[in-house]
Scaffold this motif. Structure first.
Motif, PDB file in Angstrom:
ATOM      1  N   TYR A   2       0.850  -1.200   0.000  1.00 16.04           N
ATOM      2  CA  TYR A   2       0.000   0.000   0.000  1.00 16.04           C
ATOM      3  C   TYR A   2       0.878   1.240   0.000  1.00 16.04           C
ATOM      4  O   TYR A   2       2.063   1.190   0.334  1.00 16.04           O
ATOM      5  N   TYR A   3       0.273   2.356  -0.397  1.00 19.75           N
ATOM      6  CA  TYR A   3       0.985   3.638  -0.405  1.00 19.75           C
ATOM      7  C   TYR A   3       0.016   4.706   0.058  1.00 19.75           C
ATOM      8  O   TYR A   3      -1.147   4.730  -0.360  1.00 19.75           O
ATOM      9  N   PHE A   4       0.455   5.590   0.939  1.00 20.62           N
ATOM     10  CA  PHE A   4      -0.405   6.656   1.461  1.00 20.62           C
ATOM     11  C   PHE A   4       0.341   7.982   1.383  1.00 20.62           C
ATOM     12  O   PHE A   4       1.438   8.127   1.915  1.00 20.62           O
ATOM     13  N   SER A   5      -0.238   8.940   0.676  1.00 21.19           N
ATOM     14  CA  SER A   5       0.251  10.318   0.733  1.00 21.19           C
ATOM     15  C   SER A   5      -0.976  11.224   0.738  1.00 21.19           C
ATOM     16  O   SER A   5      -2.102  10.752   0.631  1.00 21.19           O
ATOM     17  N   LYS A   6      -0.727  12.522   0.842  1.00 26.05           N
ATOM     18  CA  LYS A   6      -1.852  13.470   0.867  1.00 26.05           C
ATOM     19  C   LYS A   6      -2.710  13.332  -0.398  1.00 26.05           C
ATOM     20  O   LYS A   6      -3.930  13.384  -0.346  1.00 26.05           O
ATOM     21  N   ASP A   7      -2.046  13.141  -1.528  1.00 24.27           N
ATOM     22  CA  ASP A   7      -2.765  13.146  -2.800  1.00 24.27           C
ATOM     23  C   ASP A   7      -3.093  11.761  -3.342  1.00 24.27           C
ATOM     24  O   ASP A   7      -3.977  11.632  -4.184  1.00 24.27           O
ATOM     25  N   GLU A   8      -2.367  10.748  -2.909  1.00 20.66           N
ATOM     26  CA  GLU A   8      -2.558   9.407  -3.475  1.00 20.66           C
ATOM     27  C   GLU A   8      -2.649   8.336  -2.385  1.00 20.66           C
ATOM     28  O   GLU A   8      -1.853   8.330  -1.453  1.00 20.66           O
ATOM     29  N   LYS A   9      -3.645   7.474  -2.532  1.00 16.52           N
ATOM     30  CA  LYS A   9      -3.721   6.277  -1.695  1.00 16.52           C
ATOM     31  C   LYS A   9      -3.842   5.083  -2.641  1.00 16.52           C
ATOM     32  O   LYS A   9      -4.797   4.999  -3.413  1.00 16.52           O
ATOM     33  N   LEU A  10      -2.850   4.189  -2.597  1.00 15.09           N
ATOM     34  CA  LEU A  10      -2.807   3.078  -3.542  1.00 15.09           C
ATOM     35  C   LEU A  10      -2.762   1.739  -2.806  1.00 15.09           C
ATOM     36  O   LEU A  10      -2.151   1.628  -1.740  1.00 15.09           O
ATOM     37  N   LEU A  11      -3.408   0.731  -3.388  1.00 15.09           N
ATOM     38  CA  LEU A  11      -3.279  -0.648  -2.923  1.00 15.09           C
ATOM     39  C   LEU A  11      -2.763  -1.477  -4.087  1.00 15.09           C
ATOM     40  O   LEU A  11      -3.135  -1.239  -5.240  1.00 15.09           O
ATOM     41  N   VAL A  12      -1.914  -2.463  -3.796  1.00 12.06           N
ATOM     42  CA  VAL A  12      -1.368  -3.336  -4.836  1.00 12.06           C
ATOM     43  C   VAL A  12      -1.805  -4.774  -4.560  1.00 12.06           C
ATOM     44  O   VAL A  12      -1.690  -5.265  -3.429  1.00 12.06           O
ATOM     45  N   TYR A  13      -2.326  -5.413  -5.607  1.00 17.66           N
ATOM     46  CA  TYR A  13      -2.778  -6.804  -5.522  1.00 17.66           C
ATOM     47  C   TYR A  13      -2.091  -7.641  -6.600  1.00 17.66           C
ATOM     48  O   TYR A  13      -1.613  -7.112  -7.605  1.00 17.66           O
ATOM     49  N   ASP A  14      -2.109  -8.965  -6.414  1.00 19.69           N
ATOM     50  CA  ASP A  14      -1.678  -9.865  -7.484  1.00 19.69           C
ATOM     51  C   ASP A  14      -2.622  -9.703  -8.673  1.00 19.69           C
ATOM     52  O   ASP A  14      -3.823  -9.444  -8.495  1.00 19.69           O
ATOM     53  N   TYR A  15      -2.083  -9.902  -9.862  1.00 16.42           N
ATOM     54  CA  TYR A  15      -2.905  -9.877 -11.077  1.00 16.42           C
ATOM     55  C   TYR A  15      -3.276 -11.313 -11.452  1.00 16.42           C
ATOM     56  O   TYR A  15      -2.403 -12.171 -11.586  1.00 16.42           O
ATOM     57  N   LEU A  16      -4.578 -11.581 -11.571  1.00 11.86           N
ATOM     58  CA  LEU A  16      -5.044 -12.902 -11.987  1.00 11.86           C
ATOM     59  C   LEU A  16      -5.608 -12.779 -13.402  1.00 11.86           C
ATOM     60  O   LEU A  16      -6.676 -12.204 -13.610  1.00 11.86           O
ATOM     61  N   PRO A  17      -4.894 -13.305 -14.397  1.00 12.16           N
ATOM     62  CA  PRO A  17      -5.261 -13.050 -15.798  1.00 12.16           C
ATOM     63  C   PRO A  17      -6.584 -13.675 -16.249  1.00 12.16           C
ATOM     64  O   PRO A  17      -7.131 -13.282 -17.269  1.00 12.16           O
ATOM     65  N   ALA A  18      -7.105 -14.641 -15.486  1.00 12.74           N
ATOM     66  CA  ALA A  18      -8.348 -15.301 -15.923  1.00 12.74           C
ATOM     67  C   ALA A  18      -9.575 -14.401 -15.793  1.00 12.74           C
ATOM     68  O   ALA A  18     -10.642 -14.734 -16.313  1.00 12.74           O
ATOM     69  N   GLY A  19      -9.443 -13.266 -15.096  1.00 13.31           N
ATOM     70  CA  GLY A  19     -10.565 -12.326 -15.003  1.00 13.31           C
ATOM     71  C   GLY A  19     -11.560 -12.700 -13.914  1.00 13.31           C
ATOM     72  O   GLY A  19     -11.284 -13.530 -13.050  1.00 13.31           O
ATOM     73  N   SER A  20     -12.734 -12.074 -13.974  1.00  8.91           N
ATOM     74  CA  SER A  20     -13.711 -12.216 -12.897  1.00  8.91           C
ATOM     75  C   SER A  20     -14.832 -13.187 -13.257  1.00  8.91           C
ATOM     76  O   SER A  20     -15.085 -13.484 -14.427  1.00  8.91           O
ATOM     77  N   LEU A  21     -15.505 -13.635 -12.215  1.00 12.72           N
ATOM     78  CA  LEU A  21     -16.678 -14.491 -12.393  1.00 12.72           C
ATOM     79  C   LEU A  21     -17.765 -13.752 -13.175  1.00 12.72           C
ATOM     80  O   LEU A  21     -18.441 -14.329 -14.025  1.00 12.72           O
ATOM     81  N   SER A  22     -17.905 -12.454 -12.916  1.00 10.22           N
ATOM     82  CA  SER A  22     -18.894 -11.646 -13.629  1.00 10.22           C
ATOM     83  C   SER A  22     -18.630 -11.678 -15.136  1.00 10.22           C
ATOM     84  O   SER A  22     -19.547 -11.889 -15.941  1.00 10.22           O
ATOM     85  N   ALA A  23     -17.363 -11.470 -15.518  1.00 10.02           N
ATOM     86  CA  ALA A  23     -17.021 -11.480 -16.947  1.00 10.02           C
ATOM     87  C   ALA A  23     -17.277 -12.851 -17.554  1.00 10.02           C
ATOM     88  O   ALA A  23     -17.786 -12.969 -18.677  1.00 10.02           O
ATOM     89  N   MET A  24     -16.951 -13.913 -16.797  1.00 10.17           N
ATOM     90  CA  MET A  24     -17.153 -15.265 -17.302  1.00 10.17           C
ATOM     91  C   MET A  24     -18.635 -15.567 -17.518  1.00 10.17           C
ATOM     92  O   MET A  24     -19.032 -16.198 -18.494  1.00 10.17           O
ATOM     93  N   LEU A  25     -19.474 -15.060 -16.606  1.00  5.20           N
ATOM     94  CA  LEU A  25     -20.915 -15.335 -16.706  1.00  5.20           C
ATOM     95  C   LEU A  25     -21.617 -14.459 -17.732  1.00  5.20           C
ATOM     96  O   LEU A  25     -22.546 -14.908 -18.403  1.00  5.20           O
ATOM     97  N   HIS A  26     -21.179 -13.198 -17.841  1.00  6.87           N
ATOM     98  CA  HIS A  26     -21.991 -12.219 -18.582  1.00  6.87           C
ATOM     99  C   HIS A  26     -21.303 -11.567 -19.774  1.00  6.87           C
ATOM    100  O   HIS A  26     -21.953 -10.831 -20.515  1.00  6.87           O
TER     101      HIS A  26
END
Length: 319
Positions: free
Chosen positions: A73-97
């Motif tokens: 994570y990163y926190f400053s006055k102007d930016e708050k960021l979170l970093v996650y692993d990238y899962l290339p298979a995408g989301s359940l929503s995309a798979m269904l719809h």
């Protein structure tokens, strides 16, 4: 945790927008050395640095194969960021719809849907029972797929404490429990309601947030009320996704059983809903003997390097 880059590397990375939600915008970032991560750029964060960091340490300490952890994570006055692993298979929503259903895409079969239901339920149960944390935003676009459907992961969990109560959405659109529309406070029972809507989505193939669920002249219904209206007329088979029927799903008994679990989860009165570990047990019982792994078997099967380093075997199943 687990990455060797700094903010400068991140800022130099090529990025593309993956999605925009109430919490902020998510980007796929490819770093110069080839690592790919997801960066969530948060908006409307209402807490000071110390509170933000303390909460991120709590959330970052959650490890389970069916949850996608915050890696940095990163926190400053102007930016708050979170970093996650990238899962290339995408989301359940995309798979269904994704796209126009039926044109060139491979529909999700019953086995894949059951295993996704189990993954989401196991992730939520771990969050609730081991960490006493509400997810606050259970929905199909927050269920990220891996090649093994048993390892699908719930993302974006427990971010609501860093926002002002007035801005907390307590779940998205059609997934939101009735009692949190006013209180805007995510609870464990509200999570179970959202999980129930997710199960209905898997069964019906209908997106609760873009549902064209019509009942005569009365306008649009939410997904649980639409299902109730169809079942009340004793047209239970009409509820199920035509793609499942077209695939020749021979598991109608299992589909009806999962429908009953889903309807228990979306009970109007919170105390009438089961707890998340009970939902896991009920889904495991439905799938037993049909190629579904139980929690115990799933824990034993967790052998890959990634899962060994990050996974936490769930509690033993209730006898």
């Amino acid at each position: 945790g687990g990455y060797s880059f700094d903010l400068e590397d991140l800022l130099r990375a090529s990025a593309e927008v993956l999605g925009k939600g109430s919490a902020g915008t998510s980007y796929k970032a490819v770093l110069e050395e080839g690592t790919t991560v997801v960066v969530k750029r948060l908006k409307e964060v209402a807490v000071a640095r110390r509170e933000f960091e303390a909460h991120m340490e709590v959330v970052g300490g959650v490890e389970h194969r069916n949850l996608l952890p915050v890696r940095a994570y990163y926190f400053s006055k102007d930016e708050k960021l979170l970093v996650y692993d990238y899962l290339p298979a995408g989301s359940l929503s995309a798979m269904l719809h994704a796209g126009s259903r039926g044109s060139g895409r491979t529909p999700m079969d019953w086995d894949a849907r059951m295993r996704s239901a189990l993954s989401a339920s196991r992730g939520l149960a771990h969050l609730h029972s081991e960490h006493k944390l509400a997810h606050g935003n259970v929905k199909s676009s927050n269920v990220l797929l891996r090649p093994d459907y048993d390892a699908a992961a719930l993302s974006d969990f427990s971010l609501h404490p860093i926002y002002a109560p007035s801005s907390v959405r307590a779940g998205s659109g059609g997934y939101r429990a009735p009692e949190v529309v006013d209180t805007r406070r995510p609870t464990l029972k509200a999570d179970v309601y959202s999980l129930g809507v997710l199960l209905l989505e898997l069964l019906t193939g209908k997106s609760p947030t873009h549902a064209s669920l019509q009942e005569g002249d009365s306008g649009t219904l939410d997904l649980p009320r639409w299902v109730q209206s169809v079942v009340r007329e004793e047209w239970t088979a009409e509820v199920f996704d035509v793609e499942l029927v077209r695939l020749g799903a021979s598991a109608e008994e299992e589909m009806v059983a999962l429908l009953q679990v889903a309807m228990a989860c979306v009970a109007t009165v919170p105390d009438a809903r089961p707890d998340a570990p009970d939902v896991v047990r009920m889904i495991e019982e439905i799938g037993a003997g049909h190629g579904q792994t139980t929690t115990e078997e799933s824990a034993r099967a967790t052998t890959s390097e990634e899962e060994r380093s990050r996974g936490t075997p769930p509690a033993a199943p209730t006898p």
